[in-house]
Write an enzyme that holds these catalytic residues in place. Structure first.
Site: not given
Length: 558
Positions: A28, A81, A171, A286, A361, A430, A434, A471-472, A501
């Site tokens: 992860d 995830s 944005d 988001r 997880k 992961d 974080h 996964d990322h 991430h």
């Protein structure tokens, strides 16, 4: 396809044998990035993962794990995830995030869902509050979705509506907020003509009010709370258009950093504080900048700032923002309905399955992998093991987490020869990534690598096959970067740590004594992503994937 002619039976692969034990290991938060001192995977001692990369080049490659590859709207959307494991298990790309919201609004399904029914209970006596980014940027929210939600809520019984706006300018172009507020005001005026008491109640710039992320600065959320819930702010105006124009002019702040304001009536009283009995919806789709406000609205036990009062409300997110924390517990749009996942097919075709991770997880390697579905497909064929995660500490305190215990459970499952697939998630990269603690993340990566070795050694013993992927990204880049890719510094000249991430691709490696000679990665799937992994794994079990799955990454060169 009619239900009558549907069969779970998979065709046999023309050349690959059945019956090999296949280990599927998901690291992860483990992406591939340039090697530098902020790449914790590079800095850490990771001999096992290094050997996979430096081994046979036709058995190691990168796959995409963000943006459209996992069903998110744009290439600026980092993977996560939940969508990552959805793609890994489903073998197809399902709409996630904004696309799901569009579909739910267009079909009207959003108003029939559990989440809307829950907030609707407040419409009779209370106010519906909508909090989110007022913008057509499409990154965190979209104005047209808010407009549809206002219309639909009023048609479904909302009599009193208050909108708490966050101006964008990040944005979208700075200064565009005035136009968005004018558009919203005209929509609210039309609702008022229909007898609905609808108005803007508060506002502020997204980077200064409410929309912080990764627990960077709780003061940002508190400023929003004070305006939205308590009806208190340093600036008071009779109209939101006036507020935005005047604050831009007087404070010289841009849209992103407008100070918080509340709208007041002629007597100077705030028109829309959140009180007991009200309903609240955060309408951003988001997740990253909604998690903190979601915690403050939902958690009874909360110590990040003094809320002064904690109103008894019905709160729902547009979506669920955190699958691990199950936050918020109520949401208007459910995750995609995913059918015919690889796990379900394989169980129907006699593949006995073992899945294991630790608490944070465990749901990813079971629920999300299986298409957002709880429980076993066939309890006689499957075993899922959850190892309790450390609680009451942040993960950088014990960065090894439960990697060793997960690996040992996987090893025992492999050596028992009771299972054809042994699937695990190693969360270290992961969860420790974080925290932003670089030293701890290095330790975490080493621990994950050691766990991979234990599993591969067991596969060696039983003549099996391994698939190691992720996964990322996360741990491979721990610093914010400017446009040229250099580390970004804050005002004091310190590097700015990246706790999120990333947009990086992730590795996938195959091997093991059971891998048939001549199996290699194809070179004609250059844009392969996580969704291509399912067909690949099915092939390694000796089956062809269903025709609508994303194509396999492997071929057999005889």
């Amino acid at each position: 396809m009619g239900s009558s002619d549907f069969s779970w039976k998979l065709a046999d692969h023309p050349t690959l044998p059945k019956g090999k034990t296949v280990a599927v290991v998901v690291l992860d938060g483990w992406g591939e990035a340039n090697p530098d001192k902020y790449n914790c995977i590079h800095v850490a001692q990771t001999p096992t993962m290094d050997s996979l990369k430096q081994g046979a080049p036709e058995r190691w490659r990168l796959v995409r794990a963000h943006g459209t590859a996992v069903g998110l709207p744009t290439e600026d959307d980092m993977g996560n995830s939940e969508v990552g494991h959805n793609a890994l298990g489903a073998g197809r790309i399902y709409a996630q995030g904004a696309k799901l919201v569009d579909l739910a609004l267009a079909s009207g399904k959003i108003y029939e869902g559990e989440g809307f029914k829950y907030i609707k209970e407040s419409f009779d006596q209370g106010t519906l509050h909508l909090i989110g980014l007022l913008s057509d940027g499409g990154v965190h929210s979209r104005l047209d979705q808010l407009q549809l939600l206002l219309k639909g809520s009023s048609e479904n019984g909302a009599k009193r509506i208050r909108v708490h706006i966050l101006t964008d300018g990040r944005d979208v172009l700075d200064g565009s907020s005035v136009g968005f507020v004018e558009t919203l005001e005209s929509d609210l005026a039309k609702l008022r003509e229909k007898g609905i008491d609808a108005q803007i109640a508060s506002g502020g710039g997204r980077m200064y009010v409410t929309m912080d992320r990764y627990e960077n600065d709780w003061d940002v959320v508190k400023r929003g709370w004070d305006a939205q819930v308590l009806g208190e702010a340093p600036y008071k105006f009779r109209s939101a258009v006036e507020a935005v124009k005047k604050l831009r002019e007087d404070t010289k702040a841009n849209d992103q950093y407008l100070p918080p304001f509340v709208i007041v009536d002629e007597s100077g009283k705030a028109v829309g504080p959140i009180v007991d009995g009200d309903a609240v919806v955060t309408f951003n789709f988001r997740a990253d900048r909604m998690v903190m406000i979601a915690k403050s609205l939902e958690y009874e036990d909360f110590d990040k700032f003094d809320r002064v009062r904690f109103p008894k409300i019905r709160y729902a997110g547009m979506l669920q923002y955190d699958g691990e924390l199950k936050l918020p517990s109520k949401y208007l749009v459910s995750p995609p309905e995913i059918e015919r996942t690889s796990g379900e097919y394989l169980v129907h075709n006699g593949v006995r399955t073992f899945a294991c991770s630790e608490t944070v997880k465990f749901g990813h390697v079971t629920f999300f992998w299986n298409g957002n579905r709880s429980g076993y497909f066939d309890a006689t064929m499957e075993e899922y093991v959850e190892i309790p995660s450390d609680s009451g500490i942040t993960f950088n305190v014990r960065p090894k987490m439960k990697a060793l215990e997960i690996a040992e459970k996987a090893r025992d499952a492999i050596l028992s020869r009771k299972f054809d697939q042994v699937r695990v998630n190693l969360p270290n990269g992961d969860m420790v990534g974080h925290t932003g603690d670089i030293e701890a993340t290095v330790v975490a990566c080493k621990a994950a690598d050691e766990a991979v070795k234990i599993i591969l050694d067991a596969i060696e013993q039983v003549g099996g096959i391994y698939v190691v992927t992720a996964d990322h990204g996360n741990a491979e880049d721990m610093v914010k970067r400017n446009k040229t890719g250099q580390p970004q510094l804050d005002k004091a000249g310190n590097i700015q740590i990246l706790t999120s991430h990333t947009l990086q691709p992730v590795p996938i490696a195959i091997g093991g004594p059971g891998l048939a000679p001549g199996v290699r990665f194809r070179n004609n799937v250059p844009d392969g992503g996580l969704a291509n992994v399912a067909a690949t794994v099915m092939n390694l079990h000796g089956f062809e994937a269903p025709s609508d799955y994303e194509p396999t990454l492997i071929e057999v060169d005889n």
